[in-house]
Each structure stands twice: as structure tokens, then as C-alpha cells.
Design a protein around this motif. Structure first.
Motif, PDB file in Angstrom:
ATOM      1  N   GLY A  59       7.602   0.671   2.575  1.00 20.63           N
ATOM      2  CA  GLY A  59       7.159   0.626   1.181  1.00 20.63           C
ATOM      3  C   GLY A  59       7.092   2.015   0.571  1.00 20.63           C
ATOM      4  O   GLY A  59       7.473   2.218  -0.589  1.00 20.63           O
ATOM      5  N   SER A  60       6.633   2.995   1.347  1.00 13.48           N
ATOM      6  CA  SER A  60       6.576   4.371   0.854  1.00 13.48           C
ATOM      7  C   SER A  60       7.971   4.897   0.521  1.00 13.48           C
ATOM      8  O   SER A  60       8.175   5.555  -0.504  1.00 13.48           O
ATOM      9  CB  SER A  60       5.927   5.271   1.918  1.00 13.48           C
ATOM     10  N   PHE A  61       8.908   4.613   1.416  1.00 12.70           N
ATOM     11  CA  PHE A  61      10.297   5.031   1.190  1.00 12.70           C
ATOM     12  C   PHE A  61      10.809   4.488  -0.139  1.00 12.70           C
ATOM     13  O   PHE A  61      11.371   5.221  -0.965  1.00 12.70           O
ATOM     14  CB  PHE A  61      11.171   4.531   2.347  1.00 12.70           C
ATOM     15  N   LEU A  62      10.610   3.201  -0.355  1.00 14.41           N
ATOM     16  CA  LEU A  62      11.110   2.586  -1.581  1.00 14.41           C
ATOM     17  C   LEU A  62      10.352   3.095  -2.804  1.00 14.41           C
ATOM     18  O   LEU A  62      10.943   3.297  -3.867  1.00 14.41           O
ATOM     19  CB  LEU A  62      11.001   1.068  -1.478  1.00 14.41           C
ATOM     20  N   GLY A  63       9.040   3.316  -2.661  1.00 14.71           N
ATOM     21  CA  GLY A  63       8.255   3.773  -3.797  1.00 14.71           C
ATOM     22  C   GLY A  63       8.654   5.158  -4.266  1.00 14.71           C
ATOM     23  O   GLY A  63       8.872   5.394  -5.455  1.00 14.71           O
ATOM     24  N   VAL A  64       8.777   6.095  -3.324  1.00 10.08           N
ATOM     25  CA  VAL A  64       9.098   7.469  -3.722  1.00 10.08           C
ATOM     26  C   VAL A  64      10.556   7.587  -4.163  1.00 10.08           C
ATOM     27  O   VAL A  64      10.881   8.301  -5.117  1.00 10.08           O
ATOM     28  CB  VAL A  64       8.773   8.451  -2.579  1.00 10.08           C
ATOM     29  N   TRP A  65      11.452   6.878  -3.484  1.00 15.33           N
ATOM     30  CA  TRP A  65      12.866   6.966  -3.844  1.00 15.33           C
ATOM     31  C   TRP A  65      13.138   6.255  -5.157  1.00 15.33           C
ATOM     32  O   TRP A  65      13.851   6.769  -6.029  1.00 15.33           O
ATOM     33  CB  TRP A  65      13.724   6.369  -2.724  1.00 15.33           C
ATOM     34  N   ALA A  66      12.566   5.067  -5.333  1.00 12.44           N
ATOM     35  CA  ALA A  66      12.764   4.331  -6.585  1.00 12.44           C
ATOM     36  C   ALA A  66      12.228   5.128  -7.768  1.00 12.44           C
ATOM     37  O   ALA A  66      12.806   5.103  -8.863  1.00 12.44           O
ATOM     38  CB  ALA A  66      12.079   2.971  -6.517  1.00 12.44           C
ATOM     39  N   GLY A  67      11.123   5.859  -7.536  1.00  7.94           N
ATOM     40  CA  GLY A  67      10.596   6.682  -8.617  1.00  7.94           C
ATOM     41  C   GLY A  67      11.612   7.698  -9.097  1.00  7.94           C
ATOM     42  O   GLY A  67      11.857   7.846 -10.298  1.00  7.94           O
ATOM     43  N   GLY A  68      12.237   8.428  -8.161  1.00  9.78           N
ATOM     44  CA  GLY A  68      13.243   9.415  -8.544  1.00  9.78           C
ATOM     45  C   GLY A  68      14.510   8.777  -9.069  1.00  9.78           C
ATOM     46  O   GLY A  68      15.096   9.227 -10.063  1.00  9.78           O
ATOM     47  N   CYS A 117       0.835  -1.205   0.000  1.00  9.01           N
ATOM     48  CA  CYS A 117       0.000   0.000   0.000  1.00  9.01           C
ATOM     49  C   CYS A 117       0.867   1.250   0.000  1.00  9.01           C
ATOM     50  O   CYS A 117       0.651   2.180  -0.782  1.00  9.01           O
ATOM     51  CB  CYS A 117      -0.918  -0.018   1.220  1.00  9.01           C
ATOM     52  N   GLY A 118       1.866   1.272   0.868  1.00 15.18           N
ATOM     53  CA  GLY A 118       2.744   2.430   0.948  1.00 15.18           C
ATOM     54  C   GLY A 118       3.512   2.671  -0.339  1.00 15.18           C
ATOM     55  O   GLY A 118       3.633   3.810  -0.808  1.00 15.18           O
ATOM     56  N   PHE A 119       4.051   1.612  -0.922  1.00 17.30           N
ATOM     57  CA  PHE A 119       4.817   1.748  -2.169  1.00 17.30           C
ATOM     58  C   PHE A 119       3.960   2.386  -3.253  1.00 17.30           C
ATOM     59  O   PHE A 119       4.388   3.323  -3.931  1.00 17.30           O
ATOM     60  CB  PHE A 119       5.302   0.374  -2.623  1.00 17.30           C
ATOM     61  N   GLN A 120       2.749   1.890  -3.412  1.00 17.75           N
ATOM     62  CA  GLN A 120       1.905   2.342  -4.517  1.00 17.75           C
ATOM     63  C   GLN A 120       1.434   3.786  -4.340  1.00 17.75           C
ATOM     64  O   GLN A 120       1.596   4.612  -5.247  1.00 17.75           O
ATOM     65  CB  GLN A 120       0.694   1.409  -4.643  1.00 17.75           C
ATOM     66  N   VAL A 121       0.844   4.096  -3.185  1.00 21.57           N
ATOM     67  CA  VAL A 121       0.197   5.400  -3.059  1.00 21.57           C
ATOM     68  C   VAL A 121       1.203   6.546  -2.987  1.00 21.57           C
ATOM     69  O   VAL A 121       0.946   7.634  -3.529  1.00 21.57           O
ATOM     70  CB  VAL A 121      -0.758   5.442  -1.852  1.00 21.57           C
ATOM     71  N   VAL A 122       2.355   6.322  -2.363  1.00 21.76           N
ATOM     72  CA  VAL A 122       3.309   7.428  -2.250  1.00 21.76           C
ATOM     73  C   VAL A 122       4.049   7.642  -3.567  1.00 21.76           C
ATOM     74  O   VAL A 122       4.332   8.779  -3.952  1.00 21.76           O
ATOM     75  CB  VAL A 122       4.272   7.195  -1.077  1.00 21.76           C
ATOM     76  N   PHE A 123       4.347   6.566  -4.282  1.00 21.59           N
ATOM     77  CA  PHE A 123       4.941   6.743  -5.613  1.00 21.59           C
ATOM     78  C   PHE A 123       4.004   7.560  -6.496  1.00 21.59           C
ATOM     79  O   PHE A 123       4.419   8.532  -7.137  1.00 21.59           O
ATOM     80  CB  PHE A 123       5.219   5.388  -6.258  1.00 21.59           C
ATOM     81  N   ILE A 124       2.741   7.197  -6.510  1.00 21.75           N
ATOM     82  CA  ILE A 124       1.782   7.909  -7.364  1.00 21.75           C
ATOM     83  C   ILE A 124       1.574   9.340  -6.869  1.00 21.75           C
ATOM     84  O   ILE A 124       1.576  10.298  -7.656  1.00 21.75           O
ATOM     85  CB  ILE A 124       0.444   7.151  -7.414  1.00 21.75           C
ATOM     86  N   GLY A 125       1.407   9.504  -5.563  1.00 21.88           N
ATOM     87  CA  GLY A 125       1.128  10.830  -5.022  1.00 21.88           C
ATOM     88  C   GLY A 125       2.234  11.832  -5.271  1.00 21.88           C
ATOM     89  O   GLY A 125       1.972  13.007  -5.557  1.00 21.88           O
ATOM     90  N   VAL A 126       3.495  11.376  -5.194  1.00 22.84           N
ATOM     91  CA  VAL A 126       4.629  12.291  -5.360  1.00 22.84           C
ATOM     92  C   VAL A 126       5.012  12.465  -6.815  1.00 22.84           C
ATOM     93  O   VAL A 126       5.296  13.574  -7.279  1.00 22.84           O
ATOM     94  CB  VAL A 126       5.840  11.798  -4.534  1.00 22.84           C
ATOM     95  N   HIS A 127       5.013  11.384  -7.581  1.00 27.91           N
ATOM     96  CA  HIS A 127       5.576  11.439  -8.935  1.00 27.91           C
ATOM     97  C   HIS A 127       4.541  11.629 -10.046  1.00 27.91           C
ATOM     98  O   HIS A 127       4.927  11.919 -11.185  1.00 27.91           O
ATOM     99  CB  HIS A 127       6.392  10.169  -9.213  1.00 27.91           C
TER     100      HIS A 127
END
Length: 406
Positions: free
Chosen positions: A354-363, A229-239
Motif C-alpha cells: 500500500g505504501s508503494f502504491l500511495g507514494v508512487w501514485a502521488g508522484g 494504512c500504508g497507502f494513506q500514511v506514506v502518501f501524506i508523509g512524502v507528498h
């Protein structure tokens, strides 16, 4: 009569009103952080990874501080934790505006704001709801609080976009810092009555509660699902705003998309709370994660247009935080409410990893490949994984020997 049931309670309307208002502010402010990515990186001359890493640290700090904030709320009351969280939130936003180096930005936007969010969002608020609202209305009440956070996202994104346009990105952050202080007076409405001495005698120790939870398979599965959940929503929300700009779309499309996510999340989270009272929560969670993957696949497969973006945003909005009420309701249902905030904080820690990895992996992957495609497909695969791991979760109260008086 169970001594715990004899403890005085706050009125449900007071808990929901104050809790919902706090979540509206705390979640609403953070939901718009993606709007600052381009103005800050362009003015400071930073890469997207610099900004993304700071928000990744924010999510990780939020997760790591969550069990601590939750434990303190369980022990000393949510009221005190909310007061400190409000001050940290305001300070973090002001220092975020004043940071001139990547390290300082990571300290303010990352570490400080992450700690602030741990003390002003769901783990702390849901602990109060679990203790103060009757079990038969608990899932619904959690849905109401989550819906309030969703409304905050809908409300605050256009406000933040207007503040950036009218006052500049730095002044906008300072104004939001002042807004965050409004959490302090609202915290008085969540000041819980003291637990009677007879109830306090029958308490499980913290160590016993942690050993019990982390040794229980269903708790482990809930943590795994919340990671996704964290990976998906934070990647989408930030990027998502930057992704849409790369696709040649007007910035207003991204602002509208984020607002739609917040608007439809109101219905999704409230609906999840209602459905959690009627159906098996594990089935509800599995369905939500599966539908997220389907929505992303469809979005990546169709030609991009403003209307396609809006449909995707509305769909994801329904599924956005709809995992929150059933997940937390299951925790209370299995383990009881004594350490609800702390155990919810540990599950949320998994979400924030998961949020950490989602937002960082996106960048990181964008800077490496010039595209977000890899991260989108990782999000799809993780959604399928989460749909599967939630199916075996057992929702019945854990069997434990009778607690002896302290």
C-alpha cells in the motif's frame, strides 16, 4: 508449567527502553524523507515521480524483506538482525547522498534503505516485546514502543530540516548515516536469553505456521486493513510538503505539520495500546480507519490556511500509527509469539505494498494531472474499506491440535 513460560526473560524496562530508542531512530529518520523531495529533484533535474518511485521501492523493499528479517529474528534473535540493519541504514543514507542518477538513487534510497528498515523497525522489535513481556501488558508495551517511534518523528523532522538548511541536503544525509549506527549498541539490550531445550522441543514448524496464518480469514482481513494504512500514511508523509508548497504556503508550514503528526502520534499510539487492553481491537482499528477518512474529507473541504493544516496534522497524528499496536497485538493473541516477527512481517508486507502504491501514485498522478486531488480521494475510499474489513476479525486464539515434541 508451560515450557515456553519457563524460558528466562529480559526485564520489561530494558526491552522497552532499548526497543523504543531503536524505533525512535529508525522511524524518526525516515519520517523526514519528504523534506528532501524538492532540494534533490531541483538540483538533480529529476521529476517528482523519480523521487517518489525511489521511496515507493523503499517501502516495497521494506515490506518484502520484512518477513525474512522477522523470520531470522525469530530463529537467530533480534540482536543479530538489528546489527545488520544498522549498517545497511547508514550505508543507504550515505549512498543516497552520493547518487547522481535515478537508478542509483532507487538502489540506495529505495532498495538498501528499505532492507535496512525491515531489520530495525516494528516487526523485529515487536517480536522481542511479544516474547519478553507478559501477555496482560503486551498491548500496552507495544503502544509504548510505537509512541517512541512517534516521538522520533516529532524530534527528527525539525532536526533534519535544520541539517538541510545548515549543512545542505547531501551533508545532512551523511550525518544521519552516522546517527543510524547508534542502533548497534542499543541492540545489545535486546539480546534474548537462549530458549531452554524443553521449550524448544514443542515448536511449530515455519511451514505449518505460514499455512495456518494465510488460511485464516482474520489474518487476511488484517492484511487488507494494513494495506490501506500504508497507502494513506506514506502518501501524506512524502507528498504533504510539496502539496502545501503548491498551495502557496511557506516550507515552514510543512515542517511544522510533519512535526505535529509525530507529536500527536505519541499520544495516539500510546492511547491505542492502552485501549487495546480494554476494548475489542477490531473495533478500535475500524474506528481509526473511519476517522482518517473523515479527517481527509474535512481537510479537503475547508479553506487552506496554516491553522487548518496544523489541525489536520494533529488529527492525523493521533491516527497515524495507532493501528500498529492493536494489529500486532491481535496477531500475537491469535497465533502466539513463536513466529510473531515473521507473521508481523507478512502483515507489514501488505502495509508496504500500500505504501508503494500511495507514494508512487502521488508522484505519477501529480505529473499527469498537476494535482494531488485524485490520490486524496482514493485515500478516503480506502479508509472506508479498511473500517469495514476489520469488523469481522476474530481475536480469540486459533484452535490447533497439541504440538508433538520434535
Amino acid at each position: 508449567m508451560n515450557p515456553a513460560q519457563a524460558a528466562p526473560r529480559l526485564s520489561m524496562s530494558q526491552v522497552l527502553l532499548c526497543g523504543a530508542a531503536i524505533v525512535t531512530l529508525s522511524m524518526g529518520i525516515r519520517h523526514g524523507f519528504g523534506l528532501w523531495l524538492q532540494p534533490i529533484t531541483l538540483e538533480r533535474g529529476w521529476t517528482r515521480e523519480t523521487f517518489a518511485f525511489a521511496l515507493a521501492v523503499q517501502n516495497l523493499a521494506w515490506g518484502l524483506a520484512g518477513p525474512v528479517a522477522g523470520g531470522l529474528a525469530d530463529r537467530f534473535g533480534a540482536f543479530r538482525v538489528l546489527l545488520v540493519g544498522s549498517v545497511l541504514y547508514a550505508a543507504g543514507l550515505v549512498l543516497m547522498a552520493l547518487s547522481t542518477s535515478g537508478l542509483a538513487f532507487t538502489g540506495s534510497a529505495g532498495l538498501l534503505l528499505g532492507m535496512a528498515q525491515s531489520g530495525t523497525t516494528y516487526a523485529v522489535i515487536y517480536g522481542v516485546i511479544a516474547r519478553q513481556v507478559a501477555p496482560e501488558k503486551r498491548s500496552w508495551a507495544m503502544g509504548v514502543a510505537a509512541a517512541a517511534g512517534s516521538f522520533g518523528q516529532f524530534l527528527m523532522v525539525p532536526v533534519e530540516s535544520w541539517l538541510i538548511s545548515a549543512w545542505g541536503w547531501q551533508s545532512a544525509l551523511i550525518i544521519l548515516g552516522c546517527v543510524a549506527l547508534a542502533i548497534m549498541p542499543l541492540a545489545f539490550g535486546l539480546k534474548e536469553p537462549a530458549v531452554p531445550a524443553t521449550a524448544a522441543q514443542h515448536r511449530q514448524s515455519v511451514g505449518s505456521a505460514l499455512r495456518e496464518a494465510f488460511g485464516y480469514r482474520s489474518f487476511q482481513l488484517l492484511m487488507a486493513g494494513y494495506f490501506v494504512c500504508g497507502f494513506q500514511v506514506v502518501f501524506i508523509g512524502v507528498h504533504l510538503p510539496s502539496y502545501l508548497k503548491d498551495e502557496g504556503m511557506n516550507p515552514g508550514v510543512a515542517t511544522t505539520a510533519l512535526a505535529l503528526i509525530g507529536l500527536f502520534n505519541v499520544f495516539g499510539t500510546y492511547g491505542a495500546g492502552v485501549l487495546g487492553q480494554r476494548f475489542a481491537k477490531r473495533h478500535l482499528l475500524s474506528t481509526i480507519y473511519a476517522l482518517r477518512s473523515v479527517a481527509i474529507v474535512v481537510f479537503l473541504s475547508v479553506p487552506h490556511s496554516p491553522m487548518a493544516v496544523y489541525v489536520f496534522a494533529a488529527t492525523m497524528g493521533v491516527l497515524w500509527l495507532s493501528t500498529v499496536p492493536p494489529t500486532n497485538a491481535v496477531i500475537a493473541q491469535i497465533f502466539g509469539v513463536q513466529y510473531m516477527s515473521m507473521l508481523g512481517g507478512f502483515v507489514f508486507l501488505s502495509h508496504q505494498v500500500g505504501s508503494f502504491l500511495g507514494v508512487w501514485a502521488g508522484g505519477l498522478l501529480y505529473d499527469a494531472t498537476g494535482s494531488y486531488d485524485i490520490v486524496w480521494w482514493i485515500a478516503v475510499a480506502l479508509g472506508v474499506f479498511a473500517a469495514l474489513v476489520n469488523l469481522p476479525v476474530r481475536e480469540t486464539p486459533i484452535a490447533r491440535p497439541a504440538l508433538q515434541p520434535a
